[in-house]
Design a protein around this motif. Structure first.
Motif, PDB file in Angstrom:
ATOM      1  N   GLU A 130      -3.353  16.925   8.570  1.00  0.00           N
ATOM      2  CA  GLU A 130      -4.031  18.217   8.495  1.00  0.00           C
ATOM      3  C   GLU A 130      -4.224  18.708   7.066  1.00  0.00           C
ATOM      4  O   GLU A 130      -5.130  19.482   6.799  1.00  0.00           O
ATOM      5  N   ARG A 131      -3.378  18.247   6.122  1.00  0.00           N
ATOM      6  CA  ARG A 131      -3.389  18.855   4.801  1.00  0.00           C
ATOM      7  C   ARG A 131      -3.554  17.867   3.643  1.00  0.00           C
ATOM      8  O   ARG A 131      -3.764  18.288   2.503  1.00  0.00           O
ATOM      9  N   THR A 132      -3.471  16.581   3.901  1.00  0.00           N
ATOM     10  CA  THR A 132      -3.622  15.605   2.810  1.00  0.00           C
ATOM     11  C   THR A 132      -5.073  15.170   2.691  1.00  0.00           C
ATOM     12  O   THR A 132      -5.647  14.619   3.636  1.00  0.00           O
ATOM     13  N   LEU A 133      -5.678  15.415   1.529  1.00  0.00           N
ATOM     14  CA  LEU A 133      -7.064  15.013   1.292  1.00  0.00           C
ATOM     15  C   LEU A 133      -7.133  13.572   0.799  1.00  0.00           C
ATOM     16  O   LEU A 133      -6.312  13.144  -0.021  1.00  0.00           O
ATOM     17  N   PHE A 134      -8.108  12.842   1.306  1.00  0.00           N
ATOM     18  CA  PHE A 134      -8.407  11.484   0.860  1.00  0.00           C
ATOM     19  C   PHE A 134      -9.837  11.469   0.324  1.00  0.00           C
ATOM     20  O   PHE A 134     -10.707  12.158   0.853  1.00  0.00           O
ATOM     21  N   ALA A 179       1.596  10.314   0.448  1.00  0.00           N
ATOM     22  CA  ALA A 179       0.440  10.828  -0.286  1.00  0.00           C
ATOM     23  C   ALA A 179       0.686  10.732  -1.781  1.00  0.00           C
ATOM     24  O   ALA A 179      -0.246  10.571  -2.569  1.00  0.00           O
ATOM     25  N   ASP A 180       1.963  10.840  -2.177  1.00  0.00           N
ATOM     26  CA  ASP A 180       2.357  10.641  -3.569  1.00  0.00           C
ATOM     27  C   ASP A 180       3.691   9.903  -3.570  1.00  0.00           C
ATOM     28  O   ASP A 180       4.685  10.406  -3.036  1.00  0.00           O
ATOM     29  N   ALA A 221       0.846  -1.189   0.000  1.00  0.00           N
ATOM     30  CA  ALA A 221       0.000   0.000   0.000  1.00  0.00           C
ATOM     31  C   ALA A 221       0.888   1.249   0.000  1.00  0.00           C
ATOM     32  O   ALA A 221       2.094   1.176   0.259  1.00  0.00           O
ATOM     33  N   ALA A 222       0.299   2.395  -0.287  1.00  0.00           N
ATOM     34  CA  ALA A 222       1.082   3.628  -0.414  1.00  0.00           C
ATOM     35  C   ALA A 222       1.149   4.394   0.898  1.00  0.00           C
ATOM     36  O   ALA A 222       2.224   4.606   1.455  1.00  0.00           O
ATOM     37  N   GLY A 223      -0.009   4.811   1.400  1.00  0.00           N
ATOM     38  CA  GLY A 223      -0.026   5.622   2.608  1.00  0.00           C
ATOM     39  C   GLY A 223      -1.321   5.458   3.373  1.00  0.00           C
ATOM     40  O   GLY A 223      -2.264   4.823   2.900  1.00  0.00           O
ATOM     41  N   LYS A 225       6.080  12.387  -1.247  1.00  0.00           N
ATOM     42  CA  LYS A 225       5.366  13.354  -0.421  1.00  0.00           C
ATOM     43  C   LYS A 225       4.656  12.614   0.709  1.00  0.00           C
ATOM     44  O   LYS A 225       3.819  11.748   0.461  1.00  0.00           O
ATOM     45  N   PRO A 226       4.956  12.920   1.969  1.00  0.00           N
ATOM     46  CA  PRO A 226       4.359  12.168   3.076  1.00  0.00           C
ATOM     47  C   PRO A 226       2.903  12.548   3.306  1.00  0.00           C
ATOM     48  O   PRO A 226       2.450  13.630   2.914  1.00  0.00           O
ATOM     49  N   VAL A 227       2.177  11.660   3.948  1.00  0.00           N
ATOM     50  CA  VAL A 227       0.790  11.926   4.342  1.00  0.00           C
ATOM     51  C   VAL A 227       0.789  12.876   5.535  1.00  0.00           C
ATOM     52  O   VAL A 227       1.464  12.635   6.548  1.00  0.00           O
TER      53      VAL A 227
END
Length: 661
Positions: A109-113, A98-99, A76-78, A104-106
């Motif tokens: 507060e700022r990573t949308l799923f 996240a990418d 899995a990615a994140g 780019k880390p998850v």
């Protein structure tokens, strides 16, 4: 479509058609005969021997020991995890990427799923806001709020309560549901009015999970409030709960697009495109983990800024379910564990897999999301084990299972043996043919237990179910339960514990794949041999200078039968290729393949009926001529094969006209 879309969509839809591994539910007007025990108690046990301290430090240490390994093992990615307690964030953590390409880390507060069906909890919250304002009545005919009509079934209309418990009775629908192209997202009202899925159950009798039903509720919110659903959610839910990084808009607003996590089938594979849902109130939400934590805090605070305490209590109240299993509340469903009452909702796109859990009495909530399905659909098992591990660590309880005597257990296991179909299904369209690979079987283990293969564990192992009360079984190595409803000495439905919005019901013998699938495969093989024997025999005769023993009418019957046998196999192969292409990506579900569907719908009755008629004529000619025993035998085999194909075509709606599915 790229490799991601084709493999991912086919895998996810096939899993939905077969079984999502953890389905359940059920409702009856009265208690069934030999009824299972009541659902898990709402009052938690007082003893907490061995419970770990519920602190940020301990939860973080536990997550660090579980999730990185689980994500790596499952390719899995994140992931993001948020735990809230007593109105505050206990911890919120990002894991992995996240990418993947940019590393780019998850960021919680700022990573949308993408939230998929967790979106429904926003919709149901909006509905309950309007209920407490007196603008929606849970038990009124929904047609009172619509500008088009949903016909009654069984003399009963659909109510909002039916929609919120997935008991309106709609069959599954897929046409135009998802797209990667914003142009493929018409207004919500236009989508709902284009086609109303057939209702295959009377309202209030059978849970059958429905995206259409939830979107219908969202459209009612639009009409009652006088504003588009996305606007309503932003003003009345996101703003009031402090969810600044959440949106139902598709595509996302420019300010949020850079924050969107990439989605993956496998963490080691390519990233997919942004998945859009035409029934937006049912599955279009994008949000950060932190925002979902704020949403949980509001619901755990007796509604907080979103609902009045009495409205929240009504929303959380158990409404329906099979006795002995978790049940449905209004929108949320139970996931009771270790004697604690837990309300939950999950959501799955091709790439994003999420779930939230609320422990109302403990005022505790957990949110989890992954941006990759992982190998062998591991995302579902990771979510399940996350809840189990958390509950066992912080709210442990000793199991209190009973046992059924060996003779009774063997009798009940024999009663359960059979082929079943789930209530969430394609019933009146050609996609019903997917049942040929999607019906499920219950078998006996020979020791008084049962086996139900679709519900595999984290390692892919087949669960063994042990009867703990009359017609209630538990996974021998876990805590998942299975319970059956028995009427007049027969099992009429059963459910699994983890998702009380579906049931399994026995399949009629006429359409059971226990015999029909092997009969179909044998028939296709026999017809293929019939077709191939014609040119092969001609080549052999030509090689040795022989002439055909047939002439006149007998020869014509022989040739026509073999020609139509070849055409029948070709038509079935055409359906297979069409379905494979149709389900290979979102871009094929909006009508792009209608030309192929029309051709198949025209060809199928002509070829299949023609084969049956010609093969019967040929059999008459064979038996009234001087033919050998093999020719006579095969003259009977071919009409039988034609009958099987025709039966499958009629029973699974390959014969019929219409472009809805």
């Amino acid at each position: 479509m790229g490799k991601f879309g084709k493999a991912a969509f086919a895998a996810v839809l096939a899993a939905m058609v077969a079984t999502s591994g953890a389905m359940t539910g059920g409702v009856r007007a009265q208690a069934p005969a030999q009824a299972p025990a009541a659902a898990a108690p709402a009052t938690p046990p007082t003893a907490r021997v061995g419970a770990a301290p519920l602190t940020k430090a301990d939860v973080d240490a536990w997550l660090d020991g579980y999730l990185p390994y689980a994500l790596q093992r499952g390719d899995a990615a994140g992931a993001v995890v948020v735990v809230v307690k007593d109105g505050k964030v206990l911890t919120q953590r990002g894991f992995g990427y996240a990418d993947v390409a940019s590393r780019k880390p998850v960021d919680p507060e700022r990573t949308l799923f993408r939230q998929a069906s967790i979106s429904k909890t926003i919709t149901w919250t909006a509905v309950m806001q309007l209920v407490e304002q007196g603008k929606i009545d849970l038990d009124r005919d929904v047609n009172a709020y619509l500008d088009f009509t949903i016909p009654a079934r069984g003399g009963k209309p659909i109510t909002m309560r039916n929609l919120m418990t997935h008991s309106a009775g709609f069959e599954e629908a897929q046409r135009g549901l998802n797209s990667y192209d914003p142009a493929g997202m018409p207004p919500l009202g236009a989508v709902l009015k284009r086609w109303t899925p057939t209702r295959i159950f009377d309202p209030g009798t059978t849970p059958a999970y429905s995206n259409y039903g939830t979107a219908l509720a969202g459209y009612i919110v639009e009409r009652v409030s006088g504003m588009p659903f996305a606007d309503y959610a932003e003003r009345n839910i996101f703003a009031r709960a402090g969810m600044a990084h959440s949106s139902f808009r598709q595509p996302l607003p420019p300010s949020l697009r850079p924050l969107m996590a990439s989605g993956y089938l496998l963490g080691s594979g390519p990233a997919g495109k942004f998945e859009m849902n035409s029934l937006s109130p049912a599955g279009a939400l994008s949000a950060t983990g932190a925002d979902m934590g704020r949403f949980l805090i509001a619901h755990l605070a007796d509604g907080g800024p979103l609902l009045k305490p009495q409205t929240e209590a009504l929303m959380q109240r158990r409404t329906l379910g099979i006795p002995g299993l978790n049940g449905m509340a209004l929108g949320f469903y139970e996931q009771n564990i270790n004697g604690r009452r837990v309300l939950s909702h999950a959501g799955d796109t091709l790439a994003f897999h999420s779930q939230l859990w609320m422990f109302p009495q403990e005022r505790l909530g957990i949110y989890f999301s992954m941006n990759a399905a992982g190998s062998d659909k591991v995302s579902g098992a990771i979510r399940s084990d996350l809840l189990d591990g958390f509950a066992d660590r912080y709210y442990p309880a000793e199991p209190r299972d009973g046992r059924v005597d060996a003779e009774t257990a063997r009798l009940h296991a024999r009663m359960m043996i059979g082929t079943y179909n789930k209530s969430r299904r394609f019933e009146t369209t050609f996609l019903k043919v997917l049942e040929l690979a999607g019906q499920v079987k219950v078998t006996s283990d020979g020791e008084g237990g049962i086996r139900f293969t679709p519900s595999a564990g984290l390692g892919g192992q087949v669960r063994k179910w042990v009867e703990i009360e009359p017609f209630v079984w538990r996974d021998a190595t876990g805590r998942m339960r299975l319970a059956a409803v028995v009427e007049n000495g027969k099992v009429v439905r059963f459910g699994l514990d983890s998702s009380p919005f579906m049931v399994f019901e026995p399949v009629s013998a006429a359409l059971s794949t226990a015999w029909l699938t092997p009969a179909l495969l044998l028939s296709l093989a026999a017809l293929l041999l019939t077709a191939l024997a014609w040119p092969v025999a001609a080549l052999v005769r030509r090689r040795y200078g022989a002439t055909s023993p047939l002439s006149g009418t007998a020869l014509r019957g022989h040739r026509f039968t073999r020609a139509f046998a070849a055409l029948a196999v070709a038509v079935f192969l055409g359906w297979f290729m069409f379905l494979q292409q149709l389900l290979s990506g979102f871009d094929n579900l909006g009508g792009q393949l209608d030309w192929a569907l029309i051709l198949l719908q025209l060809a199928t009755p002509i070829i299949f009926v023609g084969l049956l008629g010609l093969s019967l004529w040929n059999a008459w000619l064979v038996w009234h001529g001087k033919r050998g025993w093999l020719a006579r035998l095969w003259s009977i085999v071919v009409p039988l094969c034609a009958l099987v194909l025709l039966w499958v075509a009629i029973g699974f709606h390959l014969i019929g006209f219409g472009l809805n599915f």
